[in-house]
Design a protein around this motif. Structure first.
Motif, PDB file in Angstrom:
ATOM      1  N   ARG A  42      -2.657   2.341  -2.250  1.00  0.00           N
ATOM      2  CA  ARG A  42      -2.408   0.899  -2.369  1.00  0.00           C
ATOM      3  C   ARG A  42      -3.039   0.387  -3.659  1.00  0.00           C
ATOM      4  NH1 ARG A  42      -4.698  -1.318   3.155  1.00  0.00           N
ATOM      5  NH2 ARG A  42      -3.843  -3.276   2.434  1.00  0.00           N
ATOM      6  N   GLN A  54      -3.262  -4.269  -2.177  1.00  0.00           N
ATOM      7  CA  GLN A  54      -1.853  -4.423  -1.855  1.00  0.00           C
ATOM      8  C   GLN A  54      -1.674  -4.439  -0.346  1.00  0.00           C
ATOM      9  OE1 GLN A  54       0.452  -1.154  -3.310  1.00  0.00           O
ATOM     10  NE2 GLN A  54       2.391  -2.208  -3.045  1.00  0.00           N
ATOM     11  N   TYR A  56       0.288  -4.298   3.314  1.00  0.00           N
ATOM     12  CA  TYR A  56       1.311  -3.479   3.941  1.00  0.00           C
ATOM     13  C   TYR A  56       2.506  -4.320   4.395  1.00  0.00           C
ATOM     14  CZ  TYR A  56      -1.783   0.575   4.295  1.00  0.00           C
ATOM     15  OH  TYR A  56      -2.593   1.641   4.015  1.00  0.00           O
ATOM     16  N   GLU A  59       5.886  -3.176   2.722  1.00  0.00           N
ATOM     17  CA  GLU A  59       6.121  -1.766   2.431  1.00  0.00           C
ATOM     18  C   GLU A  59       7.337  -1.258   3.185  1.00  0.00           C
ATOM     19  OE1 GLU A  59       3.089   1.232   2.649  1.00  0.00           O
ATOM     20  OE2 GLU A  59       1.871   0.048   1.295  1.00  0.00           O
TER      21      GLU A  59
END
Length: 104
Positions: A42, A54, A56, A59
């Motif tokens: 990340r 970053q 999730y 994603e």
């Protein structure tokens, strides 16, 4: 172009914003944060108020679009364990020479 930033949530035991930083403060801080080495795949950034990782949230999600430059979680040192903060410090040990992440 740096179109939109969402601070999806805070990585903190209480899941609340620190009394020392507002969401607007964190938004501004993130916009000038510098890129660090990734943690667990990340992206990570270091700002003046917090570290950012970053999220999730998007994603693999088809809803993610080019309009969202980054979706990140704020990691406030005062709200996290010494071990967590140390991991971010190590990832960002060489940060500072790359400039703001928004300019990448």
């Amino acid at each position: 172009m740096f179109a939109a930033l969402l601070i999806a949530s805070l990585v903190a035991p209480s899941n609340t914003v620190s009394t020392s930083a507002s969401v607007e403060d964190l938004q501004t801080d993130f916009e000038t944060a510098v890129a660090c080495r990734q943690i667990d795949g990340r992206n990570v950034w270091k700002g003046e108020l917090a570290y950012y990782i970053q999220s999730y949230v998007y994603e693999g999600d088809a809803a993610a679009s080019a309009d969202v430059a980054e979706v990140a979680d704020a990691v406030l040192p005062e709200d996290n364990s010494a071990e967590t903060v140390r991991e971010f410090e190590e990832a960002c040990a060489m940060a500072g020479s790359g400039g703001p992440h928004a300019q990448k």
